[in-house]
Design a protein around this motif. Structure first.
Motif, PDB file in Angstrom:
ATOM      1  N   GLY A 410       0.825  -1.204   0.000  1.00 14.81           N
ATOM      2  CA  GLY A 410       0.000   0.000   0.000  1.00 14.81           C
ATOM      3  C   GLY A 410       0.859   1.253   0.000  1.00 14.81           C
ATOM      4  O   GLY A 410       1.699   1.441   0.880  1.00 14.81           O
ATOM      5  N   PHE A 411       0.664   2.089  -1.006  1.00 11.54           N
ATOM      6  CA  PHE A 411       1.413   3.345  -1.067  1.00 11.54           C
ATOM      7  C   PHE A 411       0.499   4.506  -0.674  1.00 11.54           C
ATOM      8  O   PHE A 411      -0.501   4.765  -1.349  1.00 11.54           O
ATOM      9  CB  PHE A 411       1.970   3.575  -2.469  1.00 11.54           C
ATOM     10  CG  PHE A 411       2.652   4.903  -2.615  1.00 11.54           C
ATOM     11  CD1 PHE A 411       3.897   5.123  -2.043  1.00 11.54           C
ATOM     12  CD2 PHE A 411       2.032   5.950  -3.277  1.00 11.54           C
ATOM     13  CE1 PHE A 411       4.517   6.363  -2.146  1.00 11.54           C
ATOM     14  CE2 PHE A 411       2.646   7.185  -3.389  1.00 11.54           C
ATOM     15  CZ  PHE A 411       3.891   7.393  -2.821  1.00 11.54           C
ATOM     16  N   VAL A 430       0.580  -7.100   5.162  1.00 16.57           N
ATOM     17  CA  VAL A 430       0.342  -5.780   4.586  1.00 16.57           C
ATOM     18  C   VAL A 430       1.569  -4.893   4.789  1.00 16.57           C
ATOM     19  O   VAL A 430       2.051  -4.722   5.906  1.00 16.57           O
ATOM     20  CB  VAL A 430      -0.892  -5.104   5.236  1.00 16.57           C
ATOM     21  CG1 VAL A 430      -1.080  -3.691   4.694  1.00 16.57           C
ATOM     22  CG2 VAL A 430      -2.148  -5.941   4.998  1.00 16.57           C
ATOM     23  N   PHE A 431       2.108  -4.366   3.693  1.00 15.36           N
ATOM     24  CA  PHE A 431       3.223  -3.417   3.759  1.00 15.36           C
ATOM     25  C   PHE A 431       2.696  -2.049   3.366  1.00 15.36           C
ATOM     26  O   PHE A 431       1.973  -1.916   2.387  1.00 15.36           O
ATOM     27  CB  PHE A 431       4.328  -3.798   2.767  1.00 15.36           C
ATOM     28  CG  PHE A 431       4.953  -5.122   3.038  1.00 15.36           C
ATOM     29  CD1 PHE A 431       6.080  -5.228   3.830  1.00 15.36           C
ATOM     30  CD2 PHE A 431       4.397  -6.280   2.498  1.00 15.36           C
ATOM     31  CE1 PHE A 431       6.663  -6.452   4.084  1.00 15.36           C
ATOM     32  CE2 PHE A 431       4.963  -7.515   2.755  1.00 15.36           C
ATOM     33  CZ  PHE A 431       6.104  -7.605   3.546  1.00 15.36           C
ATOM     34  N   ARG A 432       3.079  -1.037   4.148  1.00 12.35           N
ATOM     35  CA  ARG A 432       2.680   0.320   3.769  1.00 12.35           C
ATOM     36  C   ARG A 432       3.861   1.259   3.903  1.00 12.35           C
ATOM     37  O   ARG A 432       4.675   1.132   4.809  1.00 12.35           O
ATOM     38  CB  ARG A 432       1.546   0.814   4.678  1.00 12.35           C
ATOM     39  CG  ARG A 432       0.205   0.181   4.342  1.00 12.35           C
ATOM     40  CD  ARG A 432      -0.912   0.896   5.052  1.00 12.35           C
ATOM     41  NE  ARG A 432      -0.684   0.927   6.483  1.00 12.35           N
ATOM     42  CZ  ARG A 432      -1.153   1.878   7.280  1.00 12.35           C
ATOM     43  NH1 ARG A 432      -1.849   2.874   6.788  1.00 12.35           N
ATOM     44  NH2 ARG A 432      -0.905   1.831   8.580  1.00 12.35           N
ATOM     45  N   TYR A 437      10.235   3.415  -3.369  1.00 13.58           N
ATOM     46  CA  TYR A 437      11.348   2.463  -3.410  1.00 13.58           C
ATOM     47  C   TYR A 437      11.574   1.796  -2.061  1.00 13.58           C
ATOM     48  O   TYR A 437      12.053   0.671  -1.978  1.00 13.58           O
ATOM     49  CB  TYR A 437      12.627   3.125  -3.967  1.00 13.58           C
ATOM     50  CG  TYR A 437      13.356   4.018  -3.008  1.00 13.58           C
ATOM     51  CD1 TYR A 437      14.361   3.511  -2.184  1.00 13.58           C
ATOM     52  CD2 TYR A 437      13.050   5.363  -2.909  1.00 13.58           C
ATOM     53  CE1 TYR A 437      15.030   4.323  -1.289  1.00 13.58           C
ATOM     54  CE2 TYR A 437      13.712   6.172  -2.030  1.00 13.58           C
ATOM     55  CZ  TYR A 437      14.704   5.657  -1.223  1.00 13.58           C
ATOM     56  OH  TYR A 437      15.350   6.462  -0.335  1.00 13.58           O
ATOM     57  N   GLN A 438      11.181   2.485  -0.982  1.00  9.25           N
ATOM     58  CA  GLN A 438      11.307   1.871   0.344  1.00  9.25           C
ATOM     59  C   GLN A 438      10.297   0.735   0.501  1.00  9.25           C
ATOM     60  O   GLN A 438      10.591  -0.304   1.089  1.00  9.25           O
ATOM     61  CB  GLN A 438      11.097   2.914   1.442  1.00  9.25           C
ATOM     62  CG  GLN A 438      12.309   3.816   1.593  1.00  9.25           C
ATOM     63  CD  GLN A 438      12.152   4.842   2.702  1.00  9.25           C
ATOM     64  OE1 GLN A 438      11.081   5.000   3.264  1.00  9.25           O
ATOM     65  NE2 GLN A 438      13.219   5.541   3.012  1.00  9.25           N
ATOM     66  N   LEU A 439       9.116   0.953  -0.044  1.00  5.30           N
ATOM     67  CA  LEU A 439       8.079  -0.071  -0.009  1.00  5.30           C
ATOM     68  C   LEU A 439       8.558  -1.321  -0.747  1.00  5.30           C
ATOM     69  O   LEU A 439       8.404  -2.447  -0.268  1.00  5.30           O
ATOM     70  CB  LEU A 439       6.810   0.504  -0.647  1.00  5.30           C
ATOM     71  CG  LEU A 439       5.518  -0.294  -0.567  1.00  5.30           C
ATOM     72  CD1 LEU A 439       5.163  -0.631   0.863  1.00  5.30           C
ATOM     73  CD2 LEU A 439       4.384   0.519  -1.205  1.00  5.30           C
TER      74      LEU A 439
END
Ligand code: GTP
Ligand code: MG
Length: 452
Positions: A410-411, A430-432, A437-439
């Motif tokens: 999720g950006f 879940v990644f936010r 680029y860090q995501l």
């Protein structure tokens, strides 16, 4: 009857950079210098933008800019707050901004959002200059208010000058690490091959005349053809933000880059589900002295011409999408215009596969940028959409075969209601993040860890 009158519009300048590096201060300074020069009335505040006419540019720039050398009408600056995703700044076929200023704090150097900005400038082939800001913070600096940079540079002690040089060279090195050959702007011969670095202080105004000169020169030289538009034609623009406004309901903040828009006209706006066809109820501009993006009261206007920032109030804008196109229908067929909007939205559609991660992003432009980054990193995408993370997204992600794909990236989005709990239950990770680029890096690390 169709009236066609070609003319040159104002180039759109995006001001980008890491949080607190001085984007807003720089625009304030440009406005402030103009006020001091007795040009207060000439600077017009738009929604999310500031218009500076050529006369004012040339007054602030002093002997550096001769208005007779230019026929572009001035510059329209778009401020992008650090927390806000400037990837929204897209338009038909590419970048909404014709040119950009990448603001970098000389002491702080490159930071995550600086790198993010530079990646996007590179992807969209947007020409840019670097404002090496806060030169007044160099130890022993002796400020000369509003002076061109070479005058102030020559007036410094050897020590202060060499301290600044050190930082500028570090910055030039960082630009080179990211694939851009850069130099101090007065040494740049060909701005298409090299990025010009302009040392400035948004606090003291030093270097601001140079910055305006470089921007004006670059636009005149390389953008002029692209600035030729049908100034009275049906308007085209991009949604910057969808906002609820007291008394108006859902409204869209728009940057208009082509033609005009009038009150009561039918427009087509890109939506999360499908294009929205609606009639303009009001065109709004901030009252004088209202703050950028914090304006609470507006003036109604009958017509707005490109390039400009404005707020459009119209029914049914709840589902409008940041980064999506806005088109005025006028004397064209509504279906044709809807088709045009659909075609533009389709350009951004991410190619998806049977197996892969789920991507959610806050705007159409950021979705596009995410898709580019994931493609580069060879991460397959099962589904990609604009919007917050909802329980439905979790169910979709949970259908992936491989555990490393049972994930949502999720950006700049929120996790809605029960989505967190259902993520836990269905073992969806879940990644936010608010830096693309860090995501991608976080996800890569997770993949590596799970392979150990
Ligand atoms: P976001 O919108 O939050 O991303 O920040 P920004 O890039 O717009 O930065 P802003 O203009 O708000 O400046 C951040 C801080 O740096 C403020 O406290 C400014 O006063 C300060 N600042 C900005 N430019 C200069 C400068 O040239 N010199 C000095 N000394 N301080 C500066
Ligand atoms: Mg700001």
């Amino acid at each position: 009857t169709r009236t066609s009158s070609s003319g040159l519009r104002t180039p759109i300048v995006a001001v980008l950079g890491h949080v607190d590096h001085g984007k807003t201060s720089l625009l304030d300074k440009i406005r402030g210098s103009a006020v001091i020069e007795g040009e207060a009335g000439a600077i017009t505040q738009h929604i999310g933008a500031t218009a500076v006419p050529l006369d004012t540019v040339s007054r602030v720039a002093g002997s550096l800019v001769d208005p007779d050398d230019f026929d572009l009408p001035g510059l329209l600056f778009i401020d992008t707050p650090g927390h806000h995703s400037f990837t929204t700044l897209r338009s038909r076929g590419g970048a909404l901004a014709d040119i950009a200023i990448l603001v970098v704090d000389v002491t702080d150097g490159f930071q995550p959002q600086t790198i993010e900005a530079i990646n996007i400038l590179q992807d969209s082939s947007t020409p840019f200059v670097v404002a090496a800001n806060k030169i007044d913070t160099v130890a022993g600096w002796n400020p000369r208010e509003d002076s061109p940079v070479q005058q102030t540079y020559d007036a410094q002690s050897d020590r202060a000058r060499s301290r600044l040089d050190e930082r500028l060279y570090e910055l030039i090195g960082e630009l080179s690490d990211h694939g851009f050959s850069a130099d101090l702007y007065w040494r740049v011969q060909d701005f298409q091959k090299n990025v010009g670095v302009v040392p400035v202080s948004a606090m003291t105004g030093e270097g601001v005349p140079d910055l305006l000169t470089v921007l004006m020169g670059l636009s005149q030289r390389y953008m002029k053809d692209a600035m030729e538009i049908d100034v009275a034609g049906p308007g085209a623009g991009t949604v910057l933000e969808v906002k609820d406004e007291k008394g108006f309901g859902a409204t869209v903040d728009v940057v208009l880059y082509d033609g005009t828009v009038r009150e009561d006209e039918t427009i087509v706006v890109g939506g999360t589900q499908e294009p929205i066809v609606t009639d303009v109820r009001a065109l709004l501009q901030p009252r004088p002295l209202a703050e950028i993006r914090a304006e609470s009261r507006f003036d109604r206007v009958d017509e707005v011409g490109a390039a400009a920032g404005l707020k459009i109030a119209a029914p049914d804008l709840e589902e409008a999408m940041a980064g999506a196109p806005v088109r005025v229908v006028r004397d064209r067929d509504i279906d044709d215009v809807v088709g045009e909007v659909e075609a533009e939205l389709a350009e951004v559609e991410v190619s998806t596969e049977e197996e892969g991660v789920v991507v959610k992003a806050d705007t159409l432009g950021s979705l596009e940028a995410m898709a580019n980054a994931l493609k580069e990193a060879e991460i397959p995408v099962m589904r990609a959409e604009v919007g917050d993370i909802a329980p439905r997204d979790i169910s979709i992600a949970s259908t992936a075969d491989e555990p490393i794909h049972r994930t949502i990236l999720g950006f700049n989005v929120e996790v809605l209601g029960d989505a967190n709990r259902s993520a836990e239950e269905s073992e969806v990770k879940v990644f936010r993040d608010d830096v693309i680029y860090q995501l991608v890096e976080e996800y890569d690390e997770f993949v590596e860890d799970s392979r150990r």
